[in-house]
Every structure is written in structure tokens, then in C-alpha cells.
Design a protein around this motif. Structure first.
Motif, PDB file in Angstrom:
ATOM      1  N   GLN A  85       0.833  -1.209   0.000  1.00 23.39           N
ATOM      2  CA  GLN A  85       0.000   0.000   0.000  1.00 23.39           C
ATOM      3  C   GLN A  85       0.866   1.256   0.000  1.00 23.39           C
ATOM      4  O   GLN A  85       0.578   2.212  -0.723  1.00 23.39           O
ATOM      5  CB  GLN A  85      -0.933  -0.010   1.207  1.00 23.39           C
ATOM      6  CG  GLN A  85      -1.994  -1.066   1.118  1.00 23.39           C
ATOM      7  CD  GLN A  85      -2.803  -1.198   2.396  1.00 23.39           C
ATOM      8  OE1 GLN A  85      -2.684  -0.392   3.315  1.00 23.39           O
ATOM      9  NE2 GLN A  85      -3.639  -2.221   2.452  1.00 23.39           N
ATOM     10  N   THR A  86       1.932   1.240   0.800  1.00 20.69           N
ATOM     11  CA  THR A  86       2.841   2.384   0.833  1.00 20.69           C
ATOM     12  C   THR A  86       3.484   2.597  -0.531  1.00 20.69           C
ATOM     13  O   THR A  86       3.539   3.722  -1.034  1.00 20.69           O
ATOM     14  CB  THR A  86       3.928   2.190   1.915  1.00 20.69           C
ATOM     15  OG1 THR A  86       3.295   2.126   3.185  1.00 20.69           O
ATOM     16  CG2 THR A  86       4.939   3.315   1.896  1.00 20.69           C
ATOM     17  N   ALA A  87       3.973   1.522  -1.128  1.00 23.57           N
ATOM     18  CA  ALA A  87       4.622   1.635  -2.439  1.00 23.57           C
ATOM     19  C   ALA A  87       3.656   2.161  -3.491  1.00 23.57           C
ATOM     20  O   ALA A  87       3.977   3.089  -4.237  1.00 23.57           O
ATOM     21  CB  ALA A  87       5.198   0.285  -2.864  1.00 23.57           C
ATOM     22  N   LEU A  88       2.461   1.582  -3.554  1.00 21.50           N
ATOM     23  CA  LEU A  88       1.484   2.031  -4.553  1.00 21.50           C
ATOM     24  C   LEU A  88       1.090   3.487  -4.335  1.00 21.50           C
ATOM     25  O   LEU A  88       0.985   4.255  -5.293  1.00 21.50           O
ATOM     26  CB  LEU A  88       0.240   1.139  -4.516  1.00 21.50           C
ATOM     27  CG  LEU A  88       0.439  -0.280  -5.035  1.00 21.50           C
ATOM     28  CD1 LEU A  88      -0.773  -1.146  -4.705  1.00 21.50           C
ATOM     29  CD2 LEU A  88       0.717  -0.281  -6.531  1.00 21.50           C
ATOM     30  N   GLY A  89       0.903   3.871  -3.085  1.00 19.55           N
ATOM     31  CA  GLY A  89       0.504   5.253  -2.793  1.00 19.55           C
ATOM     32  C   GLY A  89       1.600   6.256  -3.090  1.00 19.55           C
ATOM     33  O   GLY A  89       1.371   7.257  -3.770  1.00 19.55           O
ATOM     34  N   THR A  90       2.809   6.002  -2.592  1.00 18.36           N
ATOM     35  CA  THR A  90       3.880   6.992  -2.754  1.00 18.36           C
ATOM     36  C   THR A  90       4.407   7.053  -4.180  1.00 18.36           C
ATOM     37  O   THR A  90       4.732   8.137  -4.668  1.00 18.36           O
ATOM     38  CB  THR A  90       5.039   6.741  -1.769  1.00 18.36           C
ATOM     39  OG1 THR A  90       5.550   5.432  -1.969  1.00 18.36           O
ATOM     40  CG2 THR A  90       4.582   6.914  -0.334  1.00 18.36           C
ATOM     41  N   VAL A  91       4.465   5.919  -4.857  1.00 15.83           N
ATOM     42  CA  VAL A  91       4.901   5.934  -6.262  1.00 15.83           C
ATOM     43  C   VAL A  91       3.786   6.486  -7.143  1.00 15.83           C
ATOM     44  O   VAL A  91       4.036   7.258  -8.064  1.00 15.83           O
ATOM     45  CB  VAL A  91       5.362   4.533  -6.724  1.00 15.83           C
ATOM     46  CG1 VAL A  91       5.617   4.504  -8.225  1.00 15.83           C
ATOM     47  CG2 VAL A  91       6.614   4.101  -5.960  1.00 15.83           C
TER      48      VAL A  91
END
Length: 171
Positions: A85-91
């Protein structure tokens, strides 16, 4: 609607960066060829943190390929995990849009910099991990979220529905 794939270049050939203010560094084409051929179990992390694994070659969730530009990757992100979730959101927002990599140098060449810092050209590495990071040592790396073309998908769905309706005699 975005899918769960992040891709980009974890490293680019020929682009210089300055390491610790001591020397310039660049990667030679082919620097990853041997290690990729040997099929190492490379992992993708968030900020070089081995406790935040996003994918792995051996699991089939991370694909790596060396091309004329550099080390290209494609990551199938698990959106059910906090890291995913962090990767998808921040990227996706492009807050994080760069990469780095963890490696051991197997072969290198040095050039005297004259009035500039010396230049290290890395020609062969053992690659252990690539990482998504907001502060890449090589600023020309990239990471972005893949997007499906929503209008094209909608158009295909509409055309199929219209064809089905015509086949059934529905106008």
C-alpha cells in the motif's frame, strides 16, 4: 484505474553521480549481465529495508532485465500488505519516483579526473536488491505506477455490449 504494477529503471548506464563527495561514478552497459544470467534471488525493498520486502525474483513478483538504457524492473505489488500500500501510494503520487540498488562490485575501472573528481566506472556487479527510494544516489533512476487506459477499456466493453445486444435483437 491503476493496476498493481510498478516499473522503471533501478539503474541507468552512463549517467554519472557523485559518491560521498569523493568520486564520480557511472555504470557501464553490461554491468548487470553476468549476475542476471546467474539468476540471483534479487529482492525489491522500500528504502533498503530488508524488513519491507515488496517482491522477489524467485517468487515471480519481480522481473529484472538489462537493456540499452539500464536495469529495468517490473514489480507486481501486493496491495494487501502495508508495504504494498505504501509503495502504490507513494509511487502513484510520485512522492517516491527513484530507485537504488544493493550490490558488490566485481569489476571496475578508474579514470583520473584531472581537475574534477576521479571517475569510477562499474563494469560488473553482484546484485542483491533494488529499492524504491525518495533519495536515489543516481537521480536519473525511475519508478512509476502502470495505468490501464481506462477510456480504451471502457470503449471495448461498450462495443462488446452493443454487439451482444445486436445478436440478441436488442436495439
Amino acid at each position: 484505474m491503476p493496476d498493481n504494477t510498478i516499473s522503471g529503471f533501478a539503474a541507468r548506464f552512463g549517467d554519472e553521480t557523485i559518491i560521498a563527495g569523493e568520486f564520480r561514478e557511472k555504470l557501464a552497459p553490461g554491468a548487470f549481465a553476468r549476475t542476471l544470467k546467474e539468476k540471483p534471488d534479487v529482492v525489491m525493498l522500500l528504502d533498503h529495508d530488508s524488513g519491507r520486502v515488496l517482491g522477489r525474483v524467485a517468487a515471480g513478483t519481480l522481473t529484472l532485465r538489462e537493456d540499452r538504457i539500464g536495469l529495468w524492473f517490473s514489480l507486481d505489488v501486493d496491495a494487501t500488505t502495508p508495504e504494498g500500500q505504501t509503495a502504490l501510494g507513494t509511487v502513484g503520487r510520485q512522492d517516491v519516483r527513484g530507485c537504488s540498488f544493493g550490490f558488490r562490485v566485481r569489476a571496475e575501472e578508474w579514470q583520473d579526473g584531472g581537475d574534477r573528481l576521479p571517475l569510477r566506472i562499474i563494469t560488473d556487479v553482484d546484485l542483491y536488491e533494488i529499492t524504491l527510494t525518495a533519495f536515489p544516489a543516481y537521480p536519473t533512476t525511475s519508478a512509476s505506477l502502470a495505468h490501464t487506459n481506462a477510456s480504451a477499456v471502457a470503449r471495448r466493453v461498450r462495443m462488446r455490449a452493443e454487439m451482444e445486444q445486436k445478436l440478441r435483437g436488442i436495439a
